[in-house]
Design a protein around this motif. Structure first.
Motif, PDB file in Angstrom:
ATOM      1  N   UNK A 186       0.847  -1.204   0.000  1.00 42.56           N
ATOM      2  CA  UNK A 186       0.000   0.000   0.000  1.00 42.56           C
ATOM      3  C   UNK A 186       0.877   1.246   0.000  1.00 42.56           C
ATOM      4  N   UNK A 187       1.910   1.258   0.826  1.00 40.33           N
ATOM      5  CA  UNK A 187       2.826   2.409   0.854  1.00 40.33           C
ATOM      6  C   UNK A 187       3.482   2.632  -0.509  1.00 40.33           C
ATOM      7  N   UNK A 188       3.894   1.548  -1.176  1.00 37.22           N
ATOM      8  CA  UNK A 188       4.508   1.660  -2.500  1.00 37.22           C
ATOM      9  C   UNK A 188       3.503   2.224  -3.511  1.00 37.22           C
ATOM     10  N   UNK A 189       2.254   1.784  -3.422  1.00 32.44           N
ATOM     11  CA  UNK A 189       1.194   2.273  -4.309  1.00 32.44           C
ATOM     12  C   UNK A 189       0.972   3.768  -4.087  1.00 32.44           C
ATOM     13  N   UNK A 190       0.879   4.165  -2.814  1.00 32.90           N
ATOM     14  CA  UNK A 190       0.678   5.581  -2.492  1.00 32.90           C
ATOM     15  C   UNK A 190       1.815   6.424  -3.051  1.00 32.90           C
ATOM     16  N   UNK A 191       3.017   5.925  -2.924  1.00 29.77           N
ATOM     17  CA  UNK A 191       4.185   6.657  -3.425  1.00 29.77           C
ATOM     18  C   UNK A 191       4.164   6.734  -4.955  1.00 29.77           C
ATOM     19  N   UNK A 192       3.883   5.593  -5.606  1.00 38.14           N
ATOM     20  CA  UNK A 192       3.868   5.547  -7.070  1.00 38.14           C
ATOM     21  C   UNK A 192       2.818   6.491  -7.655  1.00 38.14           C
ATOM     22  N   UNK A 193       1.655   6.578  -7.001  1.00 37.82           N
ATOM     23  CA  UNK A 193       0.561   7.410  -7.524  1.00 37.82           C
ATOM     24  C   UNK A 193       0.435   8.732  -6.773  1.00 37.82           C
ATOM     25  N   UNK A 194       1.446   9.072  -6.003  1.00 38.58           N
ATOM     26  CA  UNK A 194       1.520  10.364  -5.320  1.00 38.58           C
ATOM     27  C   UNK A 194       0.232  10.669  -4.544  1.00 38.58           C
ATOM     28  N   UNK A 195      -0.207   9.692  -3.734  1.00 42.57           N
ATOM     29  CA  UNK A 195      -1.475   9.818  -3.032  1.00 42.57           C
ATOM     30  C   UNK A 195      -1.273  10.151  -1.558  1.00 42.57           C
ATOM     31  N   UNK A 196      -2.045  11.125  -1.097  1.00 40.13           N
ATOM     32  CA  UNK A 196      -2.045  11.473   0.323  1.00 40.13           C
ATOM     33  C   UNK A 196      -3.303  10.943   1.017  1.00 40.13           C
ATOM     34  N   UNK A 197      -4.076  10.107   0.309  1.00 42.89           N
ATOM     35  CA  UNK A 197      -5.289   9.541   0.895  1.00 42.89           C
ATOM     36  C   UNK A 197      -4.948   8.650   2.079  1.00 42.89           C
ATOM     37  N   UNK A 198      -5.888   8.577   3.006  1.00 45.42           N
ATOM     38  CA  UNK A 198      -5.793   7.579   4.070  1.00 45.42           C
ATOM     39  C   UNK A 198      -6.220   6.252   3.445  1.00 45.42           C
ATOM     40  N   UNK A 199      -5.386   5.218   3.582  1.00 43.03           N
ATOM     41  CA  UNK A 199      -5.695   3.894   3.057  1.00 43.03           C
ATOM     42  C   UNK A 199      -6.031   2.959   4.203  1.00 43.03           C
ATOM     43  N   UNK A 200      -7.079   2.151   4.027  1.00 44.62           N
ATOM     44  CA  UNK A 200      -7.502   1.167   5.017  1.00 44.62           C
ATOM     45  C   UNK A 200      -7.501  -0.193   4.332  1.00 44.62           C
ATOM     46  N   UNK A 201      -6.845  -1.148   4.943  1.00 42.41           N
ATOM     47  CA  UNK A 201      -6.790  -2.505   4.411  1.00 42.41           C
ATOM     48  C   UNK A 201      -8.030  -3.279   4.860  1.00 42.41           C
ATOM     49  N   UNK A 202      -8.716  -3.905   3.898  1.00 38.91           N
ATOM     50  CA  UNK A 202      -9.933  -4.672   4.189  1.00 38.91           C
ATOM     51  C   UNK A 202      -9.753  -6.108   3.693  1.00 38.91           C
ATOM     52  N   UNK A 203      -8.707  -6.782   4.179  1.00 42.35           N
ATOM     53  CA  UNK A 203      -8.429  -8.122   3.664  1.00 42.35           C
ATOM     54  C   UNK A 203      -9.415  -9.179   4.156  1.00 42.35           C
ATOM     55  N   UNK A 204     -10.230  -8.867   5.156  1.00 41.88           N
ATOM     56  CA  UNK A 204     -11.283  -9.813   5.578  1.00 41.88           C
ATOM     57  C   UNK A 204     -12.643  -9.448   4.973  1.00 41.88           C
ATOM     58  N   UNK A 205     -12.685  -8.407   4.160  1.00 40.75           N
ATOM     59  CA  UNK A 205     -13.866  -7.980   3.391  1.00 40.75           C
ATOM     60  C   UNK A 205     -15.051  -7.525   4.237  1.00 40.75           C
ATOM     61  N   UNK A 206     -14.830  -7.120   5.459  1.00 40.42           N
ATOM     62  CA  UNK A 206     -15.934  -6.646   6.301  1.00 40.42           C
ATOM     63  C   UNK A 206     -16.542  -5.353   5.730  1.00 40.42           C
ATOM     64  N   UNK A 207     -15.698  -4.444   5.274  1.00 42.42           N
ATOM     65  CA  UNK A 207     -16.195  -3.176   4.719  1.00 42.42           C
ATOM     66  C   UNK A 207     -16.883  -3.435   3.379  1.00 42.42           C
ATOM     67  N   UNK A 208     -16.311  -4.325   2.575  1.00 41.85           N
ATOM     68  CA  UNK A 208     -16.942  -4.712   1.305  1.00 41.85           C
ATOM     69  C   UNK A 208     -18.359  -5.210   1.568  1.00 41.85           C
ATOM     70  N   UNK A 209     -18.511  -6.086   2.562  1.00 40.18           N
ATOM     71  CA  UNK A 209     -19.827  -6.653   2.870  1.00 40.18           C
ATOM     72  C   UNK A 209     -20.782  -5.605   3.421  1.00 40.18           C
ATOM     73  N   UNK A 210     -20.304  -4.729   4.296  1.00 44.17           N
ATOM     74  CA  UNK A 210     -21.179  -3.697   4.876  1.00 44.17           C
ATOM     75  C   UNK A 210     -21.754  -2.777   3.806  1.00 44.17           C
ATOM     76  N   UNK A 211     -20.921  -2.397   2.853  1.00 50.30           N
ATOM     77  CA  UNK A 211     -21.362  -1.448   1.830  1.00 50.30           C
ATOM     78  C   UNK A 211     -21.807  -2.142   0.544  1.00 50.30           C
ATOM     79  N   UNK A 212     -21.632  -3.460   0.488  1.00 48.00           N
ATOM     80  CA  UNK A 212     -21.977  -4.223  -0.698  1.00 48.00           C
ATOM     81  C   UNK A 212     -21.201  -3.727  -1.924  1.00 48.00           C
ATOM     82  N   UNK A 213     -19.932  -3.449  -1.726  1.00 40.10           N
ATOM     83  CA  UNK A 213     -19.070  -3.006  -2.820  1.00 40.10           C
ATOM     84  C   UNK A 213     -18.796  -4.179  -3.753  1.00 40.10           C
ATOM     85  N   UNK A 214     -18.698  -3.876  -5.038  1.00 40.87           N
ATOM     86  CA  UNK A 214     -18.505  -4.919  -6.052  1.00 40.87           C
ATOM     87  C   UNK A 214     -17.299  -4.654  -6.954  1.00 40.87           C
TER      88      UNK A 214
END
Length: 191
Positions: free
Chosen positions: A89-117
């Motif tokens: 994630x840090x490498x991605x942020x650096x490569x794309x010059x992003x200052x966004x806050x990144x949250x890892x959702x490797x257990x997909x809890x946020x995906x399920x809550x919001x029904x992201x596809x």
């Protein structure tokens, strides 16, 4: 037309019931959203990002511009629904010059809550976590690998502008175009 007191009371209770139904369907319980998605601002945009998704990558500059434009009233949080490391994630942020806050959702809890596809897919929520808009950032991409030279519909910007003026967005849902979030392989790897 003459309404009896009983009719007026029935209309009030029906309206209240409909309002409760709307709030129940369109509110994500704040107790269920992870603390990593909390925000002090009036609104927040939750953006699902696939680190390997070319469309997510192409949108990073535009999202960074929107974050800077709306920084006083809207928080932008990127959610990564993949099994990746914090170093990736840090490498991605650096490569794309992003200052966004990144949250890892490797257990997909946020995906399920919001029904992201899809990545990228955005969710605009108010400070009570009521959903105001979900879907595509704009209409730049209209199919995988196919995009317009000029963006003609700015769904997320229109939704943010509306809610910041205390109005409901005219468009509340659009179909995001991008990479599918792989839920089966992550769940199987997780269990």
């Amino acid at each position: 037309m003459v309404l009896s007191l009983l009719d007026v009371e029935h209309m009030r209770t029906t309206k209240a019931a409909l309002m409760m139904l709307f709030l129940a369907c369109c509110t994500v319980s704040a107790q269920r959203l992870p603390g990593s998605l909390n925000s002090e601002k009036e609104f927040k945009v939750i953006l699902f990002v696939g680190l390997e998704c070319p469309i997510s990558q192409k949108y990073m500059k535009k999202i960074e511009e929107l974050k800077n434009k709306y920084k006083y009233r809207v928080d932008f949080i990127a959610v990564v629904p993949e099994r990746v490391s914090l170093q990736q994630i840090d490498a991605y942020k650096k490569e794309y010059n992003s200052s966004l806050k990144f949250v890892l959702d490797n257990n997909l809890k946020i995906v399920e809550l919001l029904n992201a596809k899809i990545t990228p897919e955005v969710f605009l929520l108010d400070k009570w976590d009521r959903l105001k808009y979900r879907g595509a950032i704009d209409n730049w991409f209209y199919a995988l690998g196919k995009y317009r030279r000029e963006t003609t519909a700015h769904y997320l910007v229109d939704a943010m502008d509306a809610v910041l003026q205390n109005n409901e967005p005219r468009t509340k849902v659009t179909d995001a175009v991008g990479c599918f979030i792989e839920t089966k392989s992550l769940h199987h790897a997780h269990h």
